[in-house]
Design an enzyme around this catalytic site. Structure first.
Site, PDB file in Angstrom:
ATOM      1  N   CYS A   1       0.804  -1.230   0.000  1.00  0.00           N
ATOM      2  CA  CYS A   1       0.000   0.000   0.000  1.00  0.00           C
ATOM      3  C   CYS A   1       0.833   1.275   0.000  1.00  0.00           C
ATOM      4  CB  CYS A   1      -0.947  -0.006   1.202  1.00  0.00           C
ATOM      5  SG  CYS A   1      -2.249  -1.245   1.092  1.00  0.00           S
ATOM      6  N   ILE A   2       1.510   1.545   1.109  1.00  0.00           N
ATOM      7  CA  ILE A   2       2.122   2.865   1.291  1.00  0.00           C
ATOM      8  C   ILE A   2       3.229   3.163   0.274  1.00  0.00           C
ATOM      9  CG2 ILE A   2       3.162   4.453   2.955  1.00  0.00           C
ATOM     10  CD1 ILE A   2       1.908   2.825   5.157  1.00  0.00           C
TER      11      ILE A   2
END
Length: 430
Positions: A263-264
């Site tokens: 994700c990040i």
């Protein structure tokens, strides 16, 4: 009669927990995946994800509420299909939505009138109502919003966090039309306590990006301050602990050896790419990315300084990376900064090994295939003492870090896990 079977495409860290939650709430679930090893495991009541127990799968399979298949024609049996497939970045940080589009092509011929399709994979605004919609309409001969329902609902999984439970995490839902939104809310309401409707698919897509951009930018801030404060002789971990006592206006984020996970490190650049289409720059996102991706080199420098202190170069030294998973207490090694550290140390001439109780063998992957097949070393004094330095890159709770410090010649701690240990004379914080 409305079809009641729920199809979930992609049985990984998002799709499998979601399917189990629906099954527990009485919905019949069909998991679909191109990997027969996953579908066979589910049908046998076995788990391939550390934090999901075999018992939880076997219970739903035995009750007849959960099954899995590689046969995508079975979409024709489903009243709703949730797409939970990867959405990585390409080599030049451009979005790769090929998994999403290939899934759309695979399910489109089997859609029925009234079927709901929801994309959960993180992506840029417009993917659902433009790209996926076009594939579904072309392959089915039907129109989204008229013949079948289409929506976006971002996943909010946090593997390894005991407070992260699918049932109680509010579910954002944005439909192509009000009717699409209502249908998606109806389905998710069967298994999730709170539904948060937004005005469109794009608003829901943008919501997920905001959540992860917020984290990326704030992690970059503390990563930058870690380097600055280190130069000043200030312990950034002490500063964070003091700052988080403020009961308002502050949220604690923690530095590390780099960003990991699916994700990040990835999601913010989906917006960066899309923003260029509108002539907009995303300077915060790009700066945060530069800072976060530079952190492994900071760790390598600190490792070199520690080795120089005992008159050893990195070149020729044996270095152990403790923790390969991208975060503590999970077996997910996607985008792990430990891989970047391993590559950088090897390029500098080090003999590199790793220890991780959750990742006994490195699996093949697109990004780190050159490490595939490498095995975790044994955890014993003789093995650990044989390394010139050990780098704590992931702070697994079931690793005895006091033993690591006692057995090692040098320890470079990127996670501050040695702060409360009794003996730390050979520890360098990085």
């Amino acid at each position: 009669m409305t079809q009641s079977l729920l199809g979930i495409v992609g049985l990984g860290y998002v799709g499998l927990p979601l399917g189990l939650q629906f099954a527990r709430c009485g919905t019949d679930v069909l998991g679909l995946d191109i990997d027969p090893a996953k579908t066979d495991a589910i049908n046998a009541g076995k788990s391939y994800i550390h934090h999901i127990t075999a018992e939880s799968i076997e219970e739903q399979v035995s009750a007849g509420r959960l099954s899995a298949s590689t046969d995508f024609s079975r979409v024709a049996e489903c009243g709703a299909v949730l797409i939970c497939v990867p959405s990585p970045l390409g080599k030049n940080r451009e979005p790769d939505i090929s998994y999403i589009l290939e899934t759309g092509k695979a399910i489109a011929p089997y859609l029925k009138t009234g079927t709901l399709v929801v994309l959960e994979s993180t992506t840029y605004p417009g993917t659902t109502d433009e790209d996926l919609r076009a594939v579904l309409e072309s392959g089915s001969g039907m129109k989204a919003g008229k013949d079948f329902h289409l929506a976006f609902s971002p996943e909010r999984e946090d593997p390894g966090n005991p407070d992260s439970q699918v049932a109680i995490i509010p579910k954002v839902v944005g439909g192509l039309t009000p009717a699409c939104s209502e249908k998606a809310q109806e389905w998710y309401g069967r298994a999730i306590k709170k539904i948060v409707p937004v005005s469109s698919c794009r608003a829901a897509e943008a919501t997920k990006l905001l959540e992860n951009i917020f984290r990326s930018v704030n992690i970059a801030l503390v990563n930058e301050l870690k380097v600055v404060y280190d130069a000043m002789g200030i312990d950034v971990w002490e500063v964070i602990e003091a700052a988080k006592t403020k009961p308002f206006g502050y949220m604690a984020f923690y530095p590390g050896p780099g960003l990991g996970g699916h994700c990040i490190p990835i999601d913010p650049f989906y917006l960066t790419w899309k923003a260029r289409e509108f002539g907009q720059a995303t300077r915060f996102i790009e700066l945060a990315g530069e800072i976060n991706t530079s952190m492994p080199q900071h760790v390598v420098r600190k490792t070199g300084d520690a080795l120089n202190g005992v008159k050893k170069p990195i070149n020729g030294s044996k270095i152990l990376l403790v923790g390969l998973a991208y975060k503590a207490n999970v077996d997910d090694d996607r985008e792990s900064p430990t891989y970047v550290l391993m590559d950088a140390l090897k390029a500098a001439g080090a003999d590199v090994a790793y220890y991780d109780p959750y990742v006994p063998v490195i699996r093949p992957s697109r990004e780190h295939g050159h490490w595939a097949g490498k095995k975790s070393v044994a955890w014993d004094q003789a093995t650990v003492a044989g390394f010139d330095a050990a780098i704590i890159s992931t702070a697994h709770a079931n690793v005895d870090h006091q033993q690591l410090v006692d057995w090692s010649q040098l320890v470079i701690d990127t996670r501050n896990v040695t702060a409360k240990l009794e003996r730390t004379q050979n520890v360098t914080k990085a």
